[in-house]
Design an enzyme around this catalytic site. Structure first.
Site, short mmCIF file in Angstrom:
data_model
loop_
_atom_site.label_atom_id
_atom_site.label_comp_id
_atom_site.label_asym_id
_atom_site.label_seq_id
_atom_site.Cartn_x
_atom_site.Cartn_y
_atom_site.Cartn_z
N ALA A 192 -30.51 2.39 27.74
CA ALA A 192 -30.03 3.35 28.75
C ALA A 192 -29.70 4.68 28.08
O ALA A 192 -28.80 5.40 28.50
CB ALA A 192 -28.82 2.78 29.48
N VAL A 199 -34.29 8.35 26.80
CA VAL A 199 -35.60 8.03 27.39
C VAL A 199 -35.43 7.01 28.52
O VAL A 199 -35.98 7.18 29.61
CB VAL A 199 -36.57 7.48 26.32
CG1 VAL A 199 -37.90 7.07 26.95
CG2 VAL A 199 -36.81 8.51 25.22
N GLY A 200 -34.66 5.95 28.26
CA GLY A 200 -34.52 4.89 29.25
C GLY A 200 -33.87 5.38 30.54
O GLY A 200 -34.35 5.11 31.65
N ASN A 243 -35.71 -0.84 14.20
CA ASN A 243 -36.21 -1.01 15.56
C ASN A 243 -37.01 -2.30 15.72
O ASN A 243 -37.07 -2.86 16.81
CB ASN A 243 -37.03 0.22 15.97
CG ASN A 243 -36.12 1.39 16.33
OD1 ASN A 243 -34.91 1.22 16.42
ND2 ASN A 243 -36.69 2.56 16.50
N ASN A 246 -40.13 3.60 18.91
CA ASN A 246 -40.92 3.99 17.73
C ASN A 246 -40.57 3.20 16.49
O ASN A 246 -39.45 2.68 16.40
CB ASN A 246 -40.68 5.49 17.44
CG ASN A 246 -41.59 6.38 18.28
OD1 ASN A 246 -42.75 6.08 18.46
ND2 ASN A 246 -41.03 7.47 18.76
N HIS A 283 -49.56 6.96 17.33
CA HIS A 283 -48.59 7.97 17.75
C HIS A 283 -47.96 8.53 16.49
O HIS A 283 -47.08 7.94 15.92
CB HIS A 283 -47.54 7.29 18.64
CG HIS A 283 -46.55 8.24 19.23
ND1 HIS A 283 -46.90 9.46 19.76
CD2 HIS A 283 -45.21 8.14 19.41
CE1 HIS A 283 -45.82 10.06 20.23
NE2 HIS A 283 -44.79 9.29 20.02
N1 LIG Z 1 -43.48 6.28 22.43
C1 LIG Z 1 -43.10 7.52 22.56
O1 LIG Z 1 -43.92 8.41 22.78
C2 LIG Z 1 -41.64 7.87 22.44
C3 LIG Z 1 -41.16 9.10 22.94
C4 LIG Z 1 -39.79 9.37 22.83
C5 LIG Z 1 -38.93 8.44 22.22
N2 LIG Z 1 -39.45 7.29 21.73
C6 LIG Z 1 -38.57 6.29 21.09
O2 LIG Z 1 -37.81 5.64 22.11
C7 LIG Z 1 -36.62 5.13 21.51
C8 LIG Z 1 -35.43 5.55 22.36
O3 LIG Z 1 -35.24 6.94 22.28
P1 LIG Z 1 -33.98 7.62 23.01
O4 LIG Z 1 -34.11 9.07 22.81
O5 LIG Z 1 -33.80 7.07 24.39
O6 LIG Z 1 -32.79 7.05 22.08
P2 LIG Z 1 -31.25 6.90 22.50
O7 LIG Z 1 -30.50 6.72 21.23
O8 LIG Z 1 -30.86 7.99 23.44
O9 LIG Z 1 -31.22 5.53 23.34
C9 LIG Z 1 -31.48 4.28 22.78
C10 LIG Z 1 -30.62 3.27 23.53
O10 LIG Z 1 -30.99 1.95 23.06
C11 LIG Z 1 -29.81 1.17 23.11
N3 LIG Z 1 -29.96 -0.04 22.30
C12 LIG Z 1 -29.95 -0.17 20.95
N4 LIG Z 1 -30.11 -1.47 20.61
C13 LIG Z 1 -30.22 -2.17 21.76
C14 LIG Z 1 -30.41 -3.54 22.06
N5 LIG Z 1 -30.51 -4.46 21.10
N6 LIG Z 1 -30.47 -3.90 23.36
C15 LIG Z 1 -30.36 -2.99 24.35
N7 LIG Z 1 -30.20 -1.67 24.13
C16 LIG Z 1 -30.12 -1.26 22.86
C17 LIG Z 1 -28.73 2.12 22.57
O11 LIG Z 1 -27.43 1.66 22.91
C18 LIG Z 1 -29.13 3.41 23.26
O12 LIG Z 1 -28.43 3.58 24.50
C19 LIG Z 1 -36.61 5.65 20.07
O13 LIG Z 1 -37.10 4.65 19.19
C20 LIG Z 1 -37.57 6.82 20.13
O14 LIG Z 1 -38.12 7.12 18.86
C21 LIG Z 1 -40.77 6.99 21.83
#
Ligand SMILES: NC(=O)c1ccc[n+]([C@@H]2O[C@H](COP(=O)([O-])OP(=O)(O)OC[C@H]3O[C@@H](n4cnc5c(N)ncnc54)[C@H](O)[C@@H]3O)[C@@H](O)[C@H]2O)c1
Length: 309
Positions: A10, A13-14, A95, A120, A175
């Site tokens: 959450a 991104v989520g 991750n 990622n 990516h």
């Molecule tokens: N594929 C793509 O093109 C792309 C683009 C943007 C971001 N990303 C990746 O997406 C991921 C999230 O990015 P973000 O900006 O939302 O980060 P963020 O830190 O804002 O959010 C990550 C969330 O994951 C939660 N989390 C951590 N461990 C967990 C678990 N075991 N169970 C449930 N929730 C858990 C954290 O509490 C946090 O709220 C990163 O790895 C980022 O690199 C990928």
């Protein structure tokens, strides 16, 4: 009954993805995070925007997986994001553990769901998700190509002062630094891009798209991009929910296509309610094909590090 979409993570991104999907009113949303109160508070806030936006969807936040049962689509965004100076690969082992624990839960409660991986380093996380979930490759795949392509299309539209709608392109490959923009398929309303932009300038544009994620990380300093990523995820989720059979660049498990076997790489796929319904093999020139294979090698290196850990 509406279809059900679970979003794990959450964070930026989520939560933004949950918001975009809730706003459309097409599906009910479950937002999961390990931080107590975070998904609950964000979900309630979004729910209360329903009367203004005209969304009758439900959205709940939770720290457990029971409420995710029987989801049609699961989006995994949980994990750490990049900080300035970090590459996506620096996130690998942390991750990997998070994605492993999450997909074991989501695939237990929703064994028929289509899983979209976002965490990622994306291609390696998709590989790990497939390995530990026992799901079919057509139901586990990643989001990256739509985002990389959107960045590339944005910069071309700015360069030529034309609508983004008039720019067609595909960015394939991993990516990251090894992404492969297919110049041969890039066109503006049917006119090949090579007739509109000279090769030196086009290479600068390609490089900016390649570095698109880092450009934003450097501005934000405390996190990475999330508006364009969440828009990209939403396009995939919508193609699945509405069974659109839309052809989009996604990170898919290849079994011999493009000469790559047993590895996740970004390629165009047909997305519908069954997940990936077809992998599209574009005609690539030899430079593009070898760039794609180089990109696959970079993914393979990460998979080997995960296997040894
Ligand atoms: N594929 C793509 O093109 C792309 C683009 C943007 C971001 N990303 C990746 O997406 C991921 C999230 O990015 P973000 O900006 O939302 O980060 P963020 O830190 O804002 O959010 C990550 C969330 O994951 C939660 N989390 C951590 N461990 C967990 C678990 N075991 N169970 C449930 N929730 C858990 C954290 O509490 C946090 O709220 C990163 O790895 C980022 O690199 C990928």
């Amino acid at each position: 009954m509406k279809q059900k979409v679970t979003i794990v993570g959450a964070g930026n991104v989520g939560a933004t993805t949950a918001q975009r999907i809730f706003d459309k009113g097409q599906a009910d949303v479950v937002l999961v995070d390990i931080v107590d109160g975070l998904p609950q508070g964000k979900a309630l806030d979004m729910l209360e925007s329903g009367p203004i936006l005209g969304s009758d969807s439900s959205i709940i936040g939770t720290n457990s997986y029971e409420p995710t049962e029987n989801s049609d689509v699961v989006v995994i965004t949980s994990g750490i994001a990049r900080k300035p100076g970090m590459s996506r690969d620096d996130l690998l082992l942390t991750n990997m553990k998070i994605v492993t624990s999450v997909i074991k839960e989501t695939s237990k409660y929703s064994p028929d769901a289509v899983h979209v991986i976002v965490t990622n380093p994306l291609d390696a996380m998709a590989q790990q998700a497939l390995k530990v979930s026992g799901l079919k490759p057509s139901k586990v795949f990643g989001m990256a190509g739509i985002l990389d392509t959107a960045r590339y299309r944005t910069f071309i539209s700015q360069e030529l002062n034309v609508s983004v709608d008039s720019v067609s392109a595909y960015v394939l490959g991993g990516h990251g630094d090894t992404m492969v923009p297919v110049i041969g398929t890039t066109n503006v309303a049917g006119t090949p891009i090579t007739r509109l932009i000279d090769p030196v300038r086009l290479e600068e544009i390609v490089q900016r798209a390649r570095d698109g994620g880092a450009e934003i990380v450097n501005y934000l300093k405390t996190g990475s991009a999330f508006y364009a990523p969440s828009a990209s995820i939403t396009q995939m989720v919508e193609a699945i929910l509405l069974d659109k059979k839309e052809i989009l660049p996604c990170t898919a498990y290849l079994e011999g296509q493009y000469g790559i076997d047993g590895l996740y790489v970004g390629v165009p796929v047909k997305l519908g309610s069954n997940g990936i319904e077809e992998i599209i093999e574009l005609e690539l020139n030899s430079d593009e094909l070898s760039a794609l294979q180089k990109s696959a090698d970079a993914v393979r290196e990460l998979v080997e590090i995960m296997d040894k850990s």
